[in-house]
Write a protein that holds these residues in place. Sequence first.
Motif, PDB file in Angstrom:
ATOM      1  N   LEU A 180      34.026  72.568  19.335  1.00 28.13           N
ATOM      2  CA  LEU A 180      33.370  73.764  18.822  1.00 28.13           C
ATOM      3  C   LEU A 180      31.998  73.426  18.260  1.00 28.13           C
ATOM      4  O   LEU A 180      31.018  74.164  18.494  1.00 28.13           O
ATOM      5  CB  LEU A 180      34.233  74.422  17.750  1.00 28.13           C
ATOM      6  CG  LEU A 180      33.617  75.650  17.070  1.00 28.13           C
ATOM      7  CD1 LEU A 180      33.356  76.760  18.079  1.00 28.13           C
ATOM      8  CD2 LEU A 180      34.514  76.153  15.936  1.00 28.13           C
ATOM      9  N   ALA A 181      31.888  72.329  17.520  1.00 27.08           N
ATOM     10  CA  ALA A 181      30.598  71.928  16.960  1.00 27.08           C
ATOM     11  C   ALA A 181      29.558  71.749  18.064  1.00 27.08           C
ATOM     12  O   ALA A 181      28.411  72.216  17.952  1.00 27.08           O
ATOM     13  CB  ALA A 181      30.754  70.636  16.156  1.00 27.08           C
ATOM     14  N   ALA A 182      29.933  71.095  19.156  1.00 25.60           N
ATOM     15  CA  ALA A 182      29.000  70.882  20.265  1.00 25.60           C
ATOM     16  C   ALA A 182      28.626  72.192  20.946  1.00 25.60           C
ATOM     17  O   ALA A 182      27.469  72.413  21.315  1.00 25.60           O
ATOM     18  CB  ALA A 182      29.608  69.904  21.272  1.00 25.60           C
ATOM     19  N   GLU A 183      29.615  73.080  21.107  1.00 25.29           N
ATOM     20  CA  GLU A 183      29.332  74.360  21.761  1.00 25.29           C
ATOM     21  C   GLU A 183      28.403  75.225  20.916  1.00 25.29           C
ATOM     22  O   GLU A 183      27.596  75.998  21.452  1.00 25.29           O
ATOM     23  CB  GLU A 183      30.637  75.110  22.049  1.00 25.29           C
ATOM     24  CG  GLU A 183      31.529  74.462  23.098  1.00 25.29           C
ATOM     25  CD  GLU A 183      30.957  74.501  24.505  1.00 25.29           C
ATOM     26  OE1 GLU A 183      30.059  75.343  24.771  1.00 25.29           O
ATOM     27  OE2 GLU A 183      31.394  73.704  25.345  1.00 25.29           O
ATOM     28  N   LEU A 184      28.482  75.131  19.596  1.00 23.36           N
ATOM     29  CA  LEU A 184      27.582  75.894  18.739  1.00 23.36           C
ATOM     30  C   LEU A 184      26.133  75.437  18.931  1.00 23.36           C
ATOM     31  O   LEU A 184      25.202  76.256  18.949  1.00 23.36           O
ATOM     32  CB  LEU A 184      28.003  75.745  17.278  1.00 23.36           C
ATOM     33  CG  LEU A 184      29.319  76.425  16.895  1.00 23.36           C
ATOM     34  CD1 LEU A 184      29.705  76.073  15.466  1.00 23.36           C
ATOM     35  CD2 LEU A 184      29.228  77.937  17.068  1.00 23.36           C
ATOM     36  N   ILE A 185      25.945  74.134  19.054  1.00 22.09           N
ATOM     37  CA  ILE A 185      24.596  73.628  19.338  1.00 22.09           C
ATOM     38  C   ILE A 185      24.136  74.122  20.705  1.00 22.09           C
ATOM     39  O   ILE A 185      22.983  74.528  20.889  1.00 22.09           O
ATOM     40  CB  ILE A 185      24.572  72.091  19.287  1.00 22.09           C
ATOM     41  CG1 ILE A 185      24.966  71.589  17.890  1.00 22.09           C
ATOM     42  CG2 ILE A 185      23.202  71.565  19.692  1.00 22.09           C
ATOM     43  CD1 ILE A 185      24.039  72.038  16.788  1.00 22.09           C
ATOM     44  N   ARG A 186      25.058  74.143  21.646  1.00 22.35           N
ATOM     45  CA  ARG A 186      24.699  74.573  22.999  1.00 22.35           C
ATOM     46  C   ARG A 186      24.272  76.041  23.023  1.00 22.35           C
ATOM     47  O   ARG A 186      23.293  76.398  23.688  1.00 22.35           O
ATOM     48  CB  ARG A 186      25.878  74.355  23.947  1.00 22.35           C
ATOM     49  CG  ARG A 186      25.558  74.699  25.392  1.00 22.35           C
ATOM     50  CD  ARG A 186      26.758  74.529  26.284  1.00 22.35           C
ATOM     51  NE  ARG A 186      26.482  74.967  27.647  1.00 22.35           N
ATOM     52  CZ  ARG A 186      27.399  75.424  28.485  1.00 22.35           C
ATOM     53  NH1 ARG A 186      28.659  75.488  28.108  1.00 22.35           N
ATOM     54  NH2 ARG A 186      27.080  75.798  29.699  1.00 22.35           N
ATOM     55  N   ILE A 187      24.987  76.919  22.289  1.00 21.86           N
ATOM     56  CA  ILE A 187      24.623  78.330  22.306  1.00 21.86           C
ATOM     57  C   ILE A 187      23.249  78.524  21.673  1.00 21.86           C
ATOM     58  O   ILE A 187      22.456  79.375  22.119  1.00 21.86           O
ATOM     59  CB  ILE A 187      25.693  79.194  21.610  1.00 21.86           C
ATOM     60  CG1 ILE A 187      25.451  80.686  21.892  1.00 21.86           C
ATOM     61  CG2 ILE A 187      25.721  78.977  20.114  1.00 21.86           C
ATOM     62  CD1 ILE A 187      25.642  81.109  23.292  1.00 21.86           C
ATOM     63  N   ALA A 188      22.926  77.728  20.661  1.00 23.68           N
ATOM     64  CA  ALA A 188      21.590  77.814  20.053  1.00 23.68           C
ATOM     65  C   ALA A 188      20.517  77.347  21.033  1.00 23.68           C
ATOM     66  O   ALA A 188      19.438  77.947  21.124  1.00 23.68           O
ATOM     67  CB  ALA A 188      21.546  76.996  18.772  1.00 23.68           C
ATOM     68  N   ASP A 189      20.812  76.283  21.772  1.00 24.47           N
ATOM     69  CA  ASP A 189      19.861  75.801  22.783  1.00 24.47           C
ATOM     70  C   ASP A 189      19.635  76.859  23.860  1.00 24.47           C
ATOM     71  O   ASP A 189      18.501  77.089  24.305  1.00 24.47           O
ATOM     72  CB  ASP A 189      20.397  74.518  23.428  1.00 24.47           C
ATOM     73  CG  ASP A 189      20.026  73.270  22.647  1.00 24.47           C
ATOM     74  OD1 ASP A 189      19.117  73.345  21.796  1.00 24.47           O
ATOM     75  OD2 ASP A 189      20.659  72.216  22.871  1.00 24.47           O
ATOM     76  N   ILE A 190      20.710  77.500  24.303  1.00 24.93           N
ATOM     77  CA  ILE A 190      20.586  78.528  25.343  1.00 24.93           C
ATOM     78  C   ILE A 190      19.790  79.716  24.821  1.00 24.93           C
ATOM     79  O   ILE A 190      18.933  80.271  25.515  1.00 24.93           O
ATOM     80  CB  ILE A 190      21.990  78.963  25.823  1.00 24.93           C
ATOM     81  CG1 ILE A 190      22.684  77.804  26.559  1.00 24.93           C
ATOM     82  CG2 ILE A 190      21.887  80.177  26.734  1.00 24.93           C
ATOM     83  CD1 ILE A 190      24.133  78.066  26.894  1.00 24.93           C
ATOM     84  N   ARG A 204      22.650  75.098  11.260  1.00 25.82           N
ATOM     85  CA  ARG A 204      23.141  73.868  10.647  1.00 25.82           C
ATOM     86  C   ARG A 204      24.655  73.831  10.763  1.00 25.82           C
ATOM     87  O   ARG A 204      25.341  74.716  10.239  1.00 25.82           O
ATOM     88  CB  ARG A 204      22.713  73.800   9.175  1.00 25.82           C
ATOM     89  CG  ARG A 204      21.206  73.730   8.982  1.00 25.82           C
ATOM     90  CD  ARG A 204      20.807  73.846   7.533  1.00 25.82           C
ATOM     91  NE  ARG A 204      19.359  73.720   7.378  1.00 25.82           N
ATOM     92  CZ  ARG A 204      18.710  73.942   6.241  1.00 25.82           C
ATOM     93  NH1 ARG A 204      19.376  74.301   5.148  1.00 25.82           N
ATOM     94  NH2 ARG A 204      17.393  73.820   6.187  1.00 25.82           N
ATOM     95  N   VAL A 205      25.155  72.830  11.442  1.00 30.38           N
ATOM     96  CA  VAL A 205      26.594  72.690  11.669  1.00 30.38           C
ATOM     97  C   VAL A 205      27.091  71.439  10.951  1.00 30.38           C
ATOM     98  O   VAL A 205      26.518  70.356  11.129  1.00 30.38           O
ATOM     99  CB  VAL A 205      26.914  72.602  13.179  1.00 30.38           C
ATOM    100  CG1 VAL A 205      28.427  72.449  13.390  1.00 30.38           C
ATOM    101  CG2 VAL A 205      26.391  73.832  13.911  1.00 30.38           C
TER     102      VAL A 205
END
Length: 430
Positions: A180-190, A204-205
């Motif tokens: 989940l932590a990685a996917e949250l960064i990914r959604i911000a990047d997208i 900030r995660v």
Amino acid sequence: MPGVHRLVIVGGGVAGLDLASHIARGRATRSRYAVTLVDREPAHVWKPMLHTIAAGTADAALQQTPYIVQARQAGFQFEPGAATAIDRAARTLRIAAVTINNEPVLPEREIGYDTLVLACGSRANDFGTPGVAEHCATIDSRGEAIAFNDRLRAELMRAAGGADHLSVGIVGGGATGVELAAELIRIADIADHYGASGLRHRLRVTLIEAGPRILAPFPPRISTATQATLEGLGVTVKTSAQVKRVDATGFELADGSRVDAGIRVWAAGVRAPHLLDSLTGLDKSKTGQLVVGPDLVAPGDRHILALGDCAAPKLPGRDTPVPTTAQAAYQQAVYLCEHLPAIIDGARVPDFRYHDFGSLVSLGGYDAYGTLGRVGLLQGGFIEGRVAQLGHALLYRRHQSRLYGLWRGSLLWLADSLGSRVKPEARLGS
């Protein structure tokens, strides 16, 4: 129907939906059993995918299997609603009323069974920590993942509009919390890619783990590599950090420090669902799972079986518990697909044997790590990168093939592959 055995399966997850589908459409079994599947959700989502739906990097509407459609195609009955109580003496299952937008749709009701199979999964374990129920989200089901994503998208829009930083705190350094932590960064990047400039730097995660390392069931090498990848993405990883209590603004740790978080997620621990609290007179584990024998039957009641996260099988020659993973649930479903008719007839069947084929963790497309099992030619090797990502994807495709058959499962894979080239990478709008 006279003479037809009433087989009721509670829970349409990896194990329950697989079992219902195979028994209902099997040539040798479909005329012998009236199969009913009970679930509180309207559709099935592969549980290892819930964190992607929660983050918005996958759309539940595109990845789900409506139970009513699968029931029609496979030949079982779907009974919507949450199973709330089991009456062993009467052999009945109570199902809660169903409402939509607070409007009653179906009343509370009871259905009878001749054999009851519990495949109702698990829930996060708060370990009695004050404030978790009031202030933390969980993503143990499709509905919870969708609700979390609705809130996340609203908070991301506020942050993108120049509001304060968005802070997300995740408790639990297992596969769910890490992914989940990685996917949250990914959604911000997208979102940055689609014009929400600077959102990545406003997110900030923090990942909080009580143990000395994240991904404790994995080899230390994977824990170390995963933590390095997360930290390289900007995630703050706190290990040996026990949460003492939770409030409306964050977490208080046992050492007296705080982690402030506008969105708080509890992804730690595993506990049996509330339904098993109503099941009296049978042995349970410390976390409420139903203890079953090597044939997955509950000692003391031959009419009840359990598999997946809600079960605690006692297997010959195995001192450690069977892990509560999709891999274990899948293996147990395959076992019962073959042996359940004989078990119902009272015949002796081979013991279930769990095989560890390894573990995989996928970090939002940035990287992936895994281990090979120690079965046959596999001797615990380490894999990473595209090979591990492919392995993670193949597990999902295998699940689809089990549900729909090889031909339809392959067409779905093709459709998803084509769709990923023409559709947005994430669920950014309503």
